[in-house]
Design a protein around this motif. Sequence first.
Motif, PDB file in Angstrom:
ATOM      1  N   ILE A 113       0.989  -1.168  -0.045  1.00 28.04           N
ATOM      2  CA  ILE A 113       0.110  -0.018   0.028  1.00 28.04           C
ATOM      3  C   ILE A 113       0.853   1.241  -0.140  1.00 28.04           C
ATOM      4  CG2 ILE A 113      -1.749   1.532   1.332  1.00 28.04           C
ATOM      5  CD1 ILE A 113      -2.794  -1.177   2.378  1.00 28.04           C
ATOM      6  N   SER A 114       0.731   2.213  -1.103  1.00 29.79           N
ATOM      7  CA  SER A 114       1.699   3.042  -1.132  1.00 29.79           C
ATOM      8  C   SER A 114       1.124   4.413  -0.066  1.00 29.79           C
ATOM      9  CB  SER A 114       1.721   3.776  -2.548  1.00 29.79           C
ATOM     10  OG  SER A 114       0.440   4.241  -2.834  1.00 29.79           O
ATOM     11  N   VAL A 115       2.375   5.126   0.141  1.00 30.28           N
ATOM     12  CA  VAL A 115       1.909   6.325   1.180  1.00 30.28           C
ATOM     13  C   VAL A 115       2.239   7.332   0.254  1.00 30.28           C
ATOM     14  CG1 VAL A 115       2.546   5.126   3.467  1.00 30.28           C
ATOM     15  CG2 VAL A 115       4.377   6.418   1.814  1.00 30.28           C
ATOM     16  N   ASN A 116       1.576   8.351   0.779  1.00 26.00           N
ATOM     17  CA  ASN A 116       1.610   9.912   0.000  1.00 26.00           C
ATOM     18  C   ASN A 116       3.028  10.172   0.138  1.00 26.00           C
ATOM     19  OD1 ASN A 116      -1.107   9.636  -0.460  1.00 26.00           O
ATOM     20  ND2 ASN A 116      -1.541  11.171   1.266  1.00 26.00           N
ATOM     21  N   ARG A 120       2.381   9.735   4.652  1.00 25.64           N
ATOM     22  CA  ARG A 120       0.851   9.712   5.305  1.00 25.64           C
ATOM     23  C   ARG A 120       0.197   8.757   4.415  1.00 25.64           C
ATOM     24  NH1 ARG A 120       1.834  12.164   9.964  1.00 25.64           N
ATOM     25  NH2 ARG A 120       2.481  14.418   9.743  1.00 25.64           N
ATOM     26  N   LEU A 121      -0.910   8.333   4.994  1.00 28.04           N
ATOM     27  CA  LEU A 121      -1.876   7.371   4.460  1.00 28.04           C
ATOM     28  C   LEU A 121      -2.450   7.978   3.308  1.00 28.04           C
ATOM     29  CD1 LEU A 121      -3.644   5.894   7.562  1.00 28.04           C
ATOM     30  CD2 LEU A 121      -2.278   4.737   6.114  1.00 28.04           C
ATOM     31  N   PRO A 122      -2.802   7.278   2.325  1.00 31.92           N
ATOM     32  CA  PRO A 122      -3.515   7.768   1.180  1.00 31.92           C
ATOM     33  C   PRO A 122      -4.823   7.859   1.455  1.00 31.92           C
ATOM     34  CG  PRO A 122      -3.016   5.231   0.625  1.00 31.92           C
ATOM     35  CD  PRO A 122      -2.256   5.935   2.066  1.00 31.92           C
ATOM     36  N   ASP A 123      -5.580   9.108   0.849  1.00 30.44           N
ATOM     37  CA  ASP A 123      -6.881   9.691   1.128  1.00 30.44           C
ATOM     38  C   ASP A 123      -7.757   8.331   1.034  1.00 30.44           C
ATOM     39  OD1 ASP A 123      -5.854  12.170   1.449  1.00 30.44           O
ATOM     40  OD2 ASP A 123      -6.445  12.768  -0.548  1.00 30.44           O
ATOM     41  N   HIS A 124      -7.959   7.536   0.250  1.00 29.56           N
ATOM     42  CA  HIS A 124      -9.015   6.539   0.334  1.00 29.56           C
ATOM     43  C   HIS A 124      -8.809   5.487   1.215  1.00 29.56           C
ATOM     44  CE1 HIS A 124      -5.358   4.167  -1.869  1.00 29.56           C
ATOM     45  NE2 HIS A 124      -6.462   2.959  -1.172  1.00 29.56           N
ATOM     46  N   LYS A 126      -8.509   6.931   4.295  1.00 28.30           N
ATOM     47  CA  LYS A 126      -8.880   7.636   5.330  1.00 28.30           C
ATOM     48  C   LYS A 126     -10.454   7.843   5.480  1.00 28.30           C
ATOM     49  CE  LYS A 126      -4.831  10.392   5.589  1.00 28.30           C
ATOM     50  NZ  LYS A 126      -4.333  11.900   5.549  1.00 28.30           N
TER      51      LYS A 126
END
Length: 167
Positions: A113-116, A120-124, A126
């Motif tokens: 899972i890629s991070v920004n 940070r966590l990707p928007d989808h 959150k």
Amino acid sequence: MLGYEGYIYTLERKTDVKMIFRCQNRDCKGRCHTSPSMDTVLSEPTEHCHAPNLGKIPVLELKNKIKSRAADSEEQSSTILHSVLRSFPLDSAGQLPKTDTLLRTIRRQRQAISVNADNRLPDHLKQTDRGENFVLHEDNKMIIFTTTSNLSILEACKHWFADGTFK
């Protein structure tokens, strides 16, 4: 990986002008050159020291299909596998890996899972399925997952029970 005329090639080098593939069999000197977009073979493959294995090409194509589909969709692993296997040629069925191996290939494709850019966590990730914000706090050491409606439920409760691993 590239399948061409019964031989399987792996990428050896890539330049601005061409991609150079070598035979997957490391004892063989077979090479093939394609354009960077892989739509044109620039030089025909050199001679191989072994016979082609025509049954492995459909298996390679099947693995590539399930990998790309796993990366692009949220379908269950078994659904992806069964739908891709419907179009698989029966004469190559003996070359197929075990079902567990193919399902593991799908799961491995989904692990990363890629991070920004700001780590940070990707928007989808959150948001809940209902569109509510699911991340209350996020920094380099801790992420707190909850929604405002869950917090209001906790506020109304007299007792809270928690478990976790803490340093």
